[in-house]
Design an enzyme around this catalytic site. Structure first.
Site, PDB file in Angstrom:
ATOM      1  CG  ASP A 134       6.542  21.635  13.587  1.00  0.00           C
ATOM      2  OD1 ASP A 134       7.108  22.738  13.715  1.00  0.00           O
ATOM      3  OD2 ASP A 134       7.127  20.617  13.149  1.00  0.00           O
ATOM      4  CE  LYS A 157       6.227  17.550  11.154  1.00  0.00           C
ATOM      5  NZ  LYS A 157       6.276  17.923  12.580  1.00  0.00           N
ATOM      6  CE  LYS A 197       9.799  18.574  11.198  1.00  0.00           C
ATOM      7  NZ  LYS A 197       9.527  19.210  12.513  1.00  0.00           N
TER       8      LYS A 197
END
Length: 318
Positions: free
Chosen positions: A155, A218, A254
């Site tokens: 991430d 995300k 996400k």
């Protein structure tokens, strides 16, 4: 996980034409929040679906090998066995989607999951998380080290300065380098939407991140003052839809930061289903970044099975 997004060449013309209708976005977000979710067994089934999409996360300054170990065990058995058995779901292999930790804890997580005979992916935040304000060389090295230690998902955080000042080519180049450093690991790109200023910026940052080869986009690090909100999510998932229609490639989504209740997880699933369709209702294309959400979902499932709410000590915590 979805097939890797190879990315495309930066299309600045496409990026420059983007305009977001704020009122329409806010209206749609209100509609989604007003949705009635199913009751009883339908709700319980949706909650189990939500569990399978959670990236069970610990990103605290006091993380230790033992609390990472506990987190990994909880990820492999997220809902008490007896509760699953009474729903006839005990043999369906229900786990969370992944565990997510800091780079320095990746090796601990990999070791714990291996000992538990689990093939759950380990995700690691990297690139100077959460602010992304360290030199590029350091950020790239952090990605490589996390991958070497066994992380199969990374991430990353984008350079907010580049997004805020519209340096899209520079942002694209930087994310391409992260993509390369990830090797075979899947890359989730955190936009830190609370710091991008406008919906149009969020949309453009989403597009550029996908063009550069992100497998997921995300919302947040969870450390900003504004995290995952429904209006921002609508902007991002519509960028995902446009990217898919233009390139044929599916990118995941996400939301992360501030998602704490079972009820909220149901709204997120409804949003995905309505905006992107059933294919996005799986951990391959949808993740919920959360640390305390699982506890509330398990309490709701306990209530569905027993008719009463559990005291917190009755449900083992992550």
């Amino acid at each position: 996980m979805s097939a890797r997004n190879p990315g495309i060449d930066l299309d600045l013309e496409w990026v420059s034409k983007v305009k977001v209708n704020t009122q329409a976005v806010l209206k749609r977000a209100q509609q989604i929040q007003g949705r009635k979710v199913g009751k009883k067994q339908w709700q319980a089934a949706w909650l189990l679906k939500a569990v399978t999409c959670i990236d069970l996360t610990t990103l605290a300054g006091d993380d230790t090998p033992s609390n990472v170990h506990r987190l990994c065990l909880k990820a492999t058995q997220p809902v008490r066995h007896d509760l699953l058995k009474s729903m006839d779901m005990h043999d369906k292999g229900i786990t969370t989607a992944a565990v997510c930790v800091y780079p320095s804890r990746v090796a601990d997580a990999v070791k714990s999951l291996k000992a538990a005979n689990s093939s759950l992916p380990v995700a690691s935040v990297a690139t100077g998380f959460p602010a992304g304000q360290t030199p590029l060389r350091t950020r790239l090295e952090e990605v490589r080290m996390a991958v070497e230690d066994g992380a199969t998902e990374i991430d990353i955080v984008i350079n907010r300065t580049m997004a805020i000042t519209g340096q899209w080519a520079a942002l694209y180049d930087e994310i391409r380098q992260f993509r390369e450093a990830c090797g075979d690991a899947h890359m989730k790109t955190i936009l830190a939407v609370g710091e991008l200023g406008t919906f149009t910026n969020v949309y453009k940052a989403s597009l550029v991140s996908m063009m550069a080869g992100s497998d997921f986009i995300k919302t947040s690090t969870g450390k900003e003052s504004v995290n995952a909100t429904y209006p921002v999510a609508i902007v991002m998932v519509r960028a995902i839809r446009d990217y898919y229609l233009r390139t044929g490639h599916k990118v995941g989504f996400k939301p992360a930061g501030g998602i704490r209740t079972a009820q909220e997880s149901l709204v997120w699933l409804a949003l995905m289903k309505e905006e992107l369709g059933n294919e996005w209702l799986s951990p391959h294309l949808f993740r919920l970044g959360a640390s305390s959400l699982l506890a509330d979902i398990e309490r709701q499932i306990y209530h569905f099975v027993t008719g009463r709410y559990a005291a917190y000590h009755e449900l083992p915590m992550a």
